[in-house]
Design a protein around this motif. Structure first.
Motif, PDB file in Angstrom:
ATOM      1  N   LYS A 259      -7.435  10.434  -5.082  1.00  0.00           N
ATOM      2  CA  LYS A 259      -6.369  10.013  -4.162  1.00  0.00           C
ATOM      3  C   LYS A 259      -6.838   8.847  -3.313  1.00  0.00           C
ATOM      4  O   LYS A 259      -8.036   8.697  -3.049  1.00  0.00           O
ATOM      5  CB  LYS A 259      -5.979  11.163  -3.235  1.00  0.00           C
ATOM      6  CG  LYS A 259      -5.339  12.341  -3.931  1.00  0.00           C
ATOM      7  CD  LYS A 259      -4.948  13.414  -2.942  1.00  0.00           C
ATOM      8  CE  LYS A 259      -4.296  14.588  -3.661  1.00  0.00           C
ATOM      9  NZ  LYS A 259      -3.833  15.603  -2.721  1.00  0.00           N
ATOM     10  N   LEU A 260      -5.858   8.065  -2.854  1.00  0.00           N
ATOM     11  CA  LEU A 260      -6.099   7.007  -1.887  1.00  0.00           C
ATOM     12  C   LEU A 260      -4.779   6.511  -1.326  1.00  0.00           C
ATOM     13  O   LEU A 260      -3.708   6.885  -1.806  1.00  0.00           O
ATOM     14  CB  LEU A 260      -6.885   5.835  -2.493  1.00  0.00           C
ATOM     15  CG  LEU A 260      -6.334   5.018  -3.669  1.00  0.00           C
ATOM     16  CD1 LEU A 260      -5.029   4.322  -3.418  1.00  0.00           C
ATOM     17  CD2 LEU A 260      -7.355   3.995  -4.077  1.00  0.00           C
TER      18      LEU A 260
ATOM     19  N   ARG B 148      -7.358  13.226 -20.978  1.00  0.00           N
ATOM     20  CA  ARG B 148      -6.056  12.571 -20.859  1.00  0.00           C
ATOM     21  C   ARG B 148      -5.581  12.603 -19.412  1.00  0.00           C
ATOM     22  O   ARG B 148      -6.003  13.438 -18.620  1.00  0.00           O
ATOM     23  CB  ARG B 148      -5.024  13.243 -21.745  1.00  0.00           C
ATOM     24  CG  ARG B 148      -4.691  14.652 -21.313  1.00  0.00           C
ATOM     25  CD  ARG B 148      -3.784  15.344 -22.312  1.00  0.00           C
ATOM     26  NE  ARG B 148      -3.364  16.632 -21.799  1.00  0.00           N
ATOM     27  CZ  ARG B 148      -2.099  16.989 -21.606  1.00  0.00           C
ATOM     28  NH1 ARG B 148      -1.118  16.156 -21.902  1.00  0.00           N
ATOM     29  NH2 ARG B 148      -1.805  18.171 -21.134  1.00  0.00           N
ATOM     30  N   LEU B 149      -4.677  11.685 -19.115  1.00  0.00           N
ATOM     31  CA  LEU B 149      -4.028  11.642 -17.813  1.00  0.00           C
ATOM     32  C   LEU B 149      -2.952  12.717 -17.769  1.00  0.00           C
ATOM     33  O   LEU B 149      -2.133  12.826 -18.687  1.00  0.00           O
ATOM     34  CB  LEU B 149      -3.403  10.261 -17.585  1.00  0.00           C
ATOM     35  CG  LEU B 149      -2.737  10.038 -16.238  1.00  0.00           C
ATOM     36  CD1 LEU B 149      -3.772  10.034 -15.120  1.00  0.00           C
ATOM     37  CD2 LEU B 149      -1.974   8.709 -16.246  1.00  0.00           C
ATOM     38  N   LEU B 150      -2.963  13.520 -16.725  1.00  0.00           N
ATOM     39  CA  LEU B 150      -1.964  14.572 -16.555  1.00  0.00           C
ATOM     40  C   LEU B 150      -0.810  14.134 -15.670  1.00  0.00           C
ATOM     41  O   LEU B 150       0.322  14.570 -15.860  1.00  0.00           O
ATOM     42  CB  LEU B 150      -2.598  15.811 -15.916  1.00  0.00           C
ATOM     43  CG  LEU B 150      -3.563  16.600 -16.749  1.00  0.00           C
ATOM     44  CD1 LEU B 150      -4.160  17.726 -15.929  1.00  0.00           C
ATOM     45  CD2 LEU B 150      -2.872  17.141 -17.982  1.00  0.00           C
ATOM     46  N   GLU B 151      -1.122  13.317 -14.682  1.00  0.00           N
ATOM     47  CA  GLU B 151      -0.098  12.943 -13.711  1.00  0.00           C
ATOM     48  C   GLU B 151      -0.607  11.784 -12.881  1.00  0.00           C
ATOM     49  O   GLU B 151      -1.799  11.664 -12.630  1.00  0.00           O
ATOM     50  CB  GLU B 151       0.195  14.131 -12.796  1.00  0.00           C
ATOM     51  CG  GLU B 151       1.207  13.847 -11.717  1.00  0.00           C
ATOM     52  CD  GLU B 151       1.471  15.055 -10.832  1.00  0.00           C
ATOM     53  OE1 GLU B 151       2.618  15.210 -10.411  1.00  0.00           O
ATOM     54  OE2 GLU B 151       0.531  15.838 -10.552  1.00  0.00           O
ATOM     55  N   LYS B 152       0.328  10.927 -12.463  1.00  0.00           N
ATOM     56  CA  LYS B 152       0.006   9.921 -11.465  1.00  0.00           C
ATOM     57  C   LYS B 152       1.207   9.780 -10.553  1.00  0.00           C
ATOM     58  O   LYS B 152       2.348   9.966 -10.968  1.00  0.00           O
ATOM     59  CB  LYS B 152      -0.423   8.611 -12.107  1.00  0.00           C
ATOM     60  CG  LYS B 152       0.676   7.716 -12.616  1.00  0.00           C
ATOM     61  CD  LYS B 152       0.860   6.617 -11.632  1.00  0.00           C
ATOM     62  CE  LYS B 152       1.948   5.641 -11.901  1.00  0.00           C
ATOM     63  NZ  LYS B 152       2.416   4.971 -10.726  1.00  0.00           N
ATOM     64  N   THR B 153       0.937   9.477  -9.277  1.00  0.00           N
ATOM     65  CA  THR B 153       2.014   9.273  -8.306  1.00  0.00           C
ATOM     66  C   THR B 153       1.733   8.006  -7.517  1.00  0.00           C
ATOM     67  O   THR B 153       0.598   7.547  -7.435  1.00  0.00           O
ATOM     68  CB  THR B 153       2.126  10.458  -7.320  1.00  0.00           C
ATOM     69  OG1 THR B 153       0.935  10.518  -6.535  1.00  0.00           O
ATOM     70  CG2 THR B 153       2.349  11.773  -8.036  1.00  0.00           C
ATOM     71  N   GLY B 154       2.785   7.473  -6.928  1.00  0.00           N
ATOM     72  CA  GLY B 154       2.659   6.293  -6.073  1.00  0.00           C
ATOM     73  C   GLY B 154       2.814   4.999  -6.843  1.00  0.00           C
ATOM     74  O   GLY B 154       2.834   4.968  -8.067  1.00  0.00           O
ATOM     75  N   GLY B 155       2.968   3.935  -6.086  1.00  0.00           N
ATOM     76  CA  GLY B 155       3.088   2.615  -6.693  1.00  0.00           C
ATOM     77  C   GLY B 155       4.494   2.289  -7.134  1.00  0.00           C
ATOM     78  O   GLY B 155       5.400   3.123  -7.100  1.00  0.00           O
TER      79      GLY B 155
ATOM     80  N   GLU C 220       0.841  -1.184   0.000  1.00  0.00           N
ATOM     81  CA  GLU C 220       0.000   0.000   0.000  1.00  0.00           C
ATOM     82  C   GLU C 220       0.882   1.243   0.000  1.00  0.00           C
ATOM     83  O   GLU C 220       1.832   1.325   0.777  1.00  0.00           O
ATOM     84  CB  GLU C 220      -0.917   0.024   1.224  1.00  0.00           C
ATOM     85  CG  GLU C 220      -2.060  -0.945   1.116  1.00  0.00           C
ATOM     86  CD  GLU C 220      -3.144  -0.693   2.147  1.00  0.00           C
ATOM     87  OE1 GLU C 220      -2.933   0.098   3.086  1.00  0.00           O
ATOM     88  OE2 GLU C 220      -4.216  -1.293   1.994  1.00  0.00           O
ATOM     89  N   THR C 221       0.575   2.156  -0.895  1.00  0.00           N
ATOM     90  CA  THR C 221       1.271   3.440  -0.952  1.00  0.00           C
ATOM     91  C   THR C 221       0.231   4.530  -1.170  1.00  0.00           C
ATOM     92  O   THR C 221      -0.892   4.262  -1.594  1.00  0.00           O
ATOM     93  CB  THR C 221       2.313   3.508  -2.092  1.00  0.00           C
ATOM     94  OG1 THR C 221       1.649   3.359  -3.355  1.00  0.00           O
ATOM     95  CG2 THR C 221       3.378   2.438  -1.945  1.00  0.00           C
ATOM     96  N   GLU C 222       0.638   5.757  -0.893  1.00  0.00           N
ATOM     97  CA  GLU C 222      -0.224   6.887  -1.218  1.00  0.00           C
ATOM     98  C   GLU C 222      -0.174   7.065  -2.725  1.00  0.00           C
ATOM     99  O   GLU C 222       0.904   7.106  -3.323  1.00  0.00           O
ATOM    100  CB  GLU C 222       0.266   8.148  -0.514  1.00  0.00           C
ATOM    101  CG  GLU C 222      -0.668   9.308  -0.680  1.00  0.00           C
ATOM    102  CD  GLU C 222      -0.287  10.505   0.167  1.00  0.00           C
ATOM    103  OE1 GLU C 222      -0.684  11.618  -0.208  1.00  0.00           O
ATOM    104  OE2 GLU C 222       0.415  10.328   1.181  1.00  0.00           O
TER     105      GLU C 222
END
Length: 163
Positions: free
Chosen positions: A107-108, A146-153, A26-28
């Protein structure tokens, strides 16, 4: 049909499968997406002035986007149901389109990303704008989703190349 490298939803014989995320850490995680609805300048004015027959277009579209993000796993096959900690949808006027720009962030803290939730929020918000204003402007155009950004994982952050 042999599975292609990198396509995680395909089994050994090419059948669609839900990815097992049980062993992941699990990550933010967060994701942001965008899109737009291009319309006639008169339609934009009608929405801005609050004179659409169906009511508050921007407020309703914002709420529809948030609700859609929460229902993504019911709409997109193989998406995991997620316990989202935040969904934000912003809708801003762009006189240069003319029209409305829609952005969403999801977010999660979990084992899988929220890209589909952000993209679904934008898509449904744009569709709601169209639905609420189609009586006066059937020629509206939805685009640029469109996707602008993703973080985590495990794969880390992602931002598309500018250009």
């Amino acid at each position: 049909m042999a599975p292609r490298p990198g396509l995680t939803h395909l089994g050994a014989s090419g059948e669609a499968n839900m990815v097992d995320v049980g062993g992941k850490t699990e990550t933010e995680r967060s994701a942001s997406a965008e899109g737009y609805v291009r319309m006639q300048a008169d339609t934009l004015k009608l929405i801005r002035d609050g004179n659409a027959k169906k009511g508050d277009v921007i407020g309703t579209a914002r709420l529809a986007g948030i609700m859609a993000a929460k229902k993504t796993s019911d709409l997109i096959p193989l998406c995991h149901p997620l316990m989202l900690t935040k969904v934000a949808v912003e809708i801003t006027e762009d006189p240069d389109l003319p029209g409305l720009k829609v952005s969403a962030t999801a977010k999660l803290i979990g084992k899988t990303g929220v890209e589909m939730e952000a993209l679904t929020a934008v898509s449904v918000a744009c569709l709601t704008i169209y639905d609420m204003a189609k009586a006066v402007d059937k020629g509206m155009e939805i685009g640029g989703i469109r996707l602008l950004e993703k973080t985590g994982g495990k794969s880390g952050p992602y931002r598309p190349e500018q250009g």
